[in-house]
Design a protein around this motif. Structure first.
Motif, mmCIF file in Angstrom:
data_model
loop_
_atom_site.group_PDB
_atom_site.id
_atom_site.type_symbol
_atom_site.label_atom_id
_atom_site.label_comp_id
_atom_site.label_asym_id
_atom_site.label_seq_id
_atom_site.Cartn_x
_atom_site.Cartn_y
_atom_site.Cartn_z
ATOM 1 N N GLN A 179 7.437 -3.632 -8.687
ATOM 2 C CA GLN A 179 6.064 -3.342 -8.293
ATOM 3 C C GLN A 179 6.021 -3.327 -6.772
ATOM 4 N N ASN A 193 0.440 -10.718 -15.915
ATOM 5 C CA ASN A 193 1.839 -10.407 -16.221
ATOM 6 C C ASN A 193 2.318 -11.124 -17.474
ATOM 7 N N CYS A 240 7.047 1.175 -8.340
ATOM 8 C CA CYS A 240 5.890 1.428 -9.197
ATOM 9 C C CYS A 240 4.634 0.927 -8.484
ATOM 10 N N LYS A 241 3.523 1.623 -8.684
ATOM 11 C CA LYS A 241 2.289 1.294 -7.976
ATOM 12 C C LYS A 241 1.637 0.014 -8.470
ATOM 13 N N SER A 242 1.838 -0.314 -9.732
ATOM 14 C CA SER A 242 1.192 -1.485 -10.312
ATOM 15 C C SER A 242 2.123 -2.109 -11.345
ATOM 16 N N HIS A 274 -1.173 -6.975 1.746
ATOM 17 C CA HIS A 274 -1.671 -7.371 0.428
ATOM 18 C C HIS A 274 -2.608 -8.569 0.603
ATOM 19 N N GLN A 305 1.274 -2.591 -14.446
ATOM 20 C CA GLN A 305 1.124 -1.791 -15.655
ATOM 21 C C GLN A 305 2.036 -0.562 -15.604
ATOM 22 N N SER A 306 2.074 0.118 -14.448
ATOM 23 C CA SER A 306 2.939 1.288 -14.336
ATOM 24 C C SER A 306 4.413 0.900 -14.389
ATOM 25 N N GLU A 307 4.733 -0.311 -13.956
ATOM 26 C CA GLU A 307 6.119 -0.788 -14.053
ATOM 27 C C GLU A 307 6.523 -0.949 -15.517
ATOM 28 N N ALA A 321 -2.534 -2.395 -0.918
ATOM 29 C CA ALA A 321 -1.933 -2.623 -2.231
ATOM 30 C C ALA A 321 -0.589 -3.319 -2.166
ATOM 31 N N ASP A 322 0.076 -3.270 -1.008
ATOM 32 C CA ASP A 322 1.465 -3.741 -0.954
ATOM 33 C C ASP A 322 1.811 -4.174 0.465
#
Length: 286
Positions: A10, A68, A35-37, A108, A39-41, A132-133
């Motif tokens: 992520q 998670n 991965c952006k999130s 973040h 969930q996407s991971e 986001a990161d």
């Protein structure tokens, strides 16, 4: 292991997830899949069973990443290992600037919170912007040459994106550690677990809605000398006042551990072993 592995993370390259992945698989060639999130991971891992994953599960300051736990429970992934990482932040910017030039700090939200004392004392007038990161903040500033902007990220990310480091170890609490879980498809044999080295397990379960059910489960685990290193409860949506429990335990006798699981079965529902693996111990020197 001398093989090339694809590992979903992520965040962008340079993030703490990548650092954890490369540390855990330090004997392998690793290709990270950003991965952006989270969930996407998990979606990325579901699309290709050969892709491994690294997810943060708890931090010594921010606590557990509850979402998670649920993503892991719903997935077809199993925990095959863990990596503990010391989290130390730097303040970085486009080269050629000084602290006096900084008018905005990006990172973040958790990283910003962890560096709040530094920001208030050293950059009291700077605008604080959540991103986001951590690594992504550094990349955006460098790619767009945003003068007067600084990012809070790892030193690894700052060097990766060619940023100038203005200050190191800016986190308020130096005992800042994150535990990451290493995941692979339940039916994959890409990484084989050495049963002789297994001394930790992650399980989840619900207890029957009767008096003393959880107490009985914990008493049984204690009787079999299971060392509970974490117990986390989460409400079950649609079932008021009922909870799901996520438990980590360590042990020295694998057969005693399996007997303990058999013994708690009658007092639980929705029981699941999330993974059996080797505990990651690290020297703490901060």
């Amino acid at each position: 292991m001398q093989q090339k592995l694809r590992v979903a993370i992520q965040g962008l390259e340079g993030c703490y997830h990548e650092m954890a992945a490369r540390e855990y698989f330090k004997d392998c060639e690793v290709e990270v899949v950003p991965c952006k999130s989270f969930q996407s991971e998990f979606d990325t891992m579901a699309a290709d069973p050969r892709v491994l994953g690294v997810i943060a599960i708890e931090n010594t300051i921010a606590g557990n990443l509850l979402g998670n736990h649920e993503l892991l429970r719903q997935s077809q992934r199993q925990v095959i290992g863990e990596q503990r990482l010391h989290i130390s932040h730097v303040l970085c910017c486009v080269p050629g600037q000084s602290m006096e030039d900084i008018v905005e700090v990006n990172s973040h939200p958790i990283a910003l919170l962890q560096c709040e004392v530094f920001l208030q004392s050293q950059l009291p007038k700077a605008k604080i912007v959540e991103m986001a990161d951590t690594a992504g903040s550094a990349k955006i500033i460098k790619d767009n040459r945003l003068m007067g902007h600084a990012a809070i990220c790892s030193e690894y990310a700052a060097n990766l994106y060619g940023m100038q480091i203005l200050a190191r170890a800016i986190e308020t609490n130096k005992r800042n550690f994150t535990r990451f879980l290493i995941l692979q498809d339940k039916y994959s044999m890409l990484i084989e677990t050495n049963r002789m080295q297994v001394n930790k397990s992650s399980i989840e379960f619900c207890v029957k809605h009767t008096q003393g059910s959880l107490t009985k489960v914990l008493t049984i685990l204690s009787f079999y000398d299971m060392n509970l290193t974490k117990i986390q409860s989460m409400p079950i949506i649609g079932r008021e006042w009922e909870y799901r429990f996520f438990v980590d335990m360590t042990f020295t006798d694998y057969m005693a551990y399996r007997n303990a699981l058999d013994a708690i079965m009658p007092f639980t529902t929705d029981f699941m072993i999330l993974g059996e693996y080797t505990e990651n111990l690290m020297e703490i020197d901060v």
